[in-house]
Write an enzyme that holds these catalytic residues in place. Structure first.
Site, PDB file in Angstrom:
ATOM      1  N   SER A 135       0.833  -1.192   0.000  1.00  0.00           N
ATOM      2  CA  SER A 135       0.000   0.000   0.000  1.00  0.00           C
ATOM      3  C   SER A 135       0.871   1.246   0.000  1.00  0.00           C
ATOM      4  CB  SER A 135      -0.903   0.000   1.235  1.00  0.00           C
ATOM      5  OG  SER A 135      -1.615   1.206   1.325  1.00  0.00           O
ATOM      6  N   HIS A 165      -0.356  -0.819  -4.600  1.00  0.00           N
ATOM      7  CA  HIS A 165      -1.748  -0.548  -4.249  1.00  0.00           C
ATOM      8  C   HIS A 165      -1.881   0.932  -3.904  1.00  0.00           C
ATOM      9  CE1 HIS A 165      -5.754  -1.798  -2.893  1.00  0.00           C
ATOM     10  NE2 HIS A 165      -5.619  -0.887  -1.942  1.00  0.00           N
ATOM     11  N   ASP A 185      -4.331   3.846  -2.701  1.00  0.00           N
ATOM     12  CA  ASP A 185      -5.597   4.191  -2.059  1.00  0.00           C
ATOM     13  C   ASP A 185      -5.924   5.652  -2.333  1.00  0.00           C
ATOM     14  OD1 ASP A 185      -6.370   1.768  -0.584  1.00  0.00           O
ATOM     15  OD2 ASP A 185      -4.512   2.098   0.520  1.00  0.00           O
ATOM     16  N   HIS A 199      -7.574   1.713  -5.458  1.00  0.00           N
ATOM     17  CA  HIS A 199      -8.738   1.457  -4.626  1.00  0.00           C
ATOM     18  C   HIS A 199      -9.385   2.804  -4.347  1.00  0.00           C
ATOM     19  CE1 HIS A 199     -10.252   0.002  -0.402  1.00  0.00           C
ATOM     20  NE2 HIS A 199     -11.254   0.227  -1.251  1.00  0.00           N
ATOM     21  N   GLY A 221     -10.285   3.221   5.625  1.00  0.00           N
ATOM     22  CA  GLY A 221      -9.884   4.530   6.115  1.00  0.00           C
ATOM     23  C   GLY A 221      -9.651   4.600   7.603  1.00  0.00           C
ATOM     24  N   GLY A 278      -7.320   0.298  17.723  1.00  0.00           N
ATOM     25  CA  GLY A 278      -8.193  -0.818  18.067  1.00  0.00           C
ATOM     26  C   GLY A 278      -8.926  -1.434  16.894  1.00  0.00           C
ATOM     27  N   ASP A 325      -7.668  -6.782   2.073  1.00  0.00           N
ATOM     28  CA  ASP A 325      -6.998  -5.578   2.557  1.00  0.00           C
ATOM     29  C   ASP A 325      -7.486  -5.293   3.978  1.00  0.00           C
ATOM     30  OD1 ASP A 325      -5.776  -3.128   2.879  1.00  0.00           O
ATOM     31  OD2 ASP A 325      -6.868  -2.120   1.272  1.00  0.00           O
ATOM     32  N   GLY A 326      -6.564  -4.884   4.834  1.00  0.00           N
ATOM     33  CA  GLY A 326      -6.935  -4.521   6.188  1.00  0.00           C
ATOM     34  C   GLY A 326      -6.225  -5.365   7.234  1.00  0.00           C
TER      35      GLY A 326
END
Length: 241
Positions: free
Chosen positions: A21, A46, A48, A79, A155, A161, A191-192
């Site tokens: 990313s 990637h 964003d 993305h 985002g 957390g 993704d994430g």
């Protein structure tokens, strides 16, 4: 600039692709860090694109993407995380990217948008937020080169957390089953908070592309962390033969 879509066509068929990313690199030294990606044998970037409205962050502008496009031949998979997609898609097409995925949740004319991107010779797909049901793909899955499953809310990676949703594996496997049952070549990207454990779990044929960011890439040790990922990818490919 050369026809990068044609030049890099073979890349998209490779298994267990790693897609660093851009926003997780050193944003003050993007050209330098992208050169490190190239040296490490990474095959795509990637990108964003956020508007600050669809999600609460806007780390990268279109002008930076345009300037970087002139600095590297690596394919850009973009993305688009925006409330209104038309302007951003048109700009990315003009910049010369190789793949654009838009969020199904914000696109009022999904069929039309996929056709519009394909008409420019660019790969097209859809991105889904974690809680978006796969049924939204029912009539357009065959039009998608890729489906990007967000495993955290888009985002919100900056929130300490924010962890992968508990139903991530179920959703990934359900999408793979849907693609297999229809005999399609649509790819799955995730993704994430992607960690090495995710690449090990899904890299042998379940997921085609992994968007790797701060969980895998250490800004101060970019070369070392890329080498670790490439070694893992090589091992997965060899073991799955």
């Amino acid at each position: 600039m050369a026809d990068l879509v044609s030049a890099k066509t073979d890349w998209w068929s490779k298994p267990c692709r790693l897609s660093p990313s851009l926003i997780c690199l050193d944003l003050c030294n993007l050209e330098r860090d992208v050169s490190v990606l190239e040296e490490a044998g990474i095959g795509q970037i990637h990108v964003d694109i956020l508007d600050g409205h669809f999600s609460p962050s806007m780390p990268l502008g279109l002008d930076a993407v345009r300037q970087l496009r002139a600095k590297t031949d690596l394919p850009f998979e973009c993305h688009v995380m925006t409330t209104a997609n038309d302007y951003f898609v048109d700009e990315l097409l003009d910049i010369g990217v190789q793949q654009i995925v838009v969020h199904a949740e914000t696109e009022p004319h999904i069929d039309g948008m996929l056709k519009r991107i394909h008409a420019h010779g660019v790969r097209a797909g859809l991105a889904l937020k974690p809680a978006t049901d796969l049924s939204i793909l029912s009539y357009v899955l065959d039009m998608c080169d890729s489906v990007l499953l967000m495993l955290i809310n888009p985002g919100y990676a900056f929130m300490r957390g924010e962890a992968q949703v508990g139903y991530a594996e179920r959703k990934i496997l359900d999408l793979r089953q849907m693609i297999t049952e229809r005999g399609l070549k649509t790819e799955i990207a995730i993704d994430g908070r992607i960690a090495q454990a995710d690449i090990r779990r899904y890299g042998a044929g379940t997921v085609d592309s992994f968007v790797v960011g701060s969980t895998c890439l250490r800004r101060g040790e970019l070369r070392e962390s890329l080498a670790d990922l490439q070694a893992l990818r090589k091992k997965i490919i060899e073991e799955s033969k």
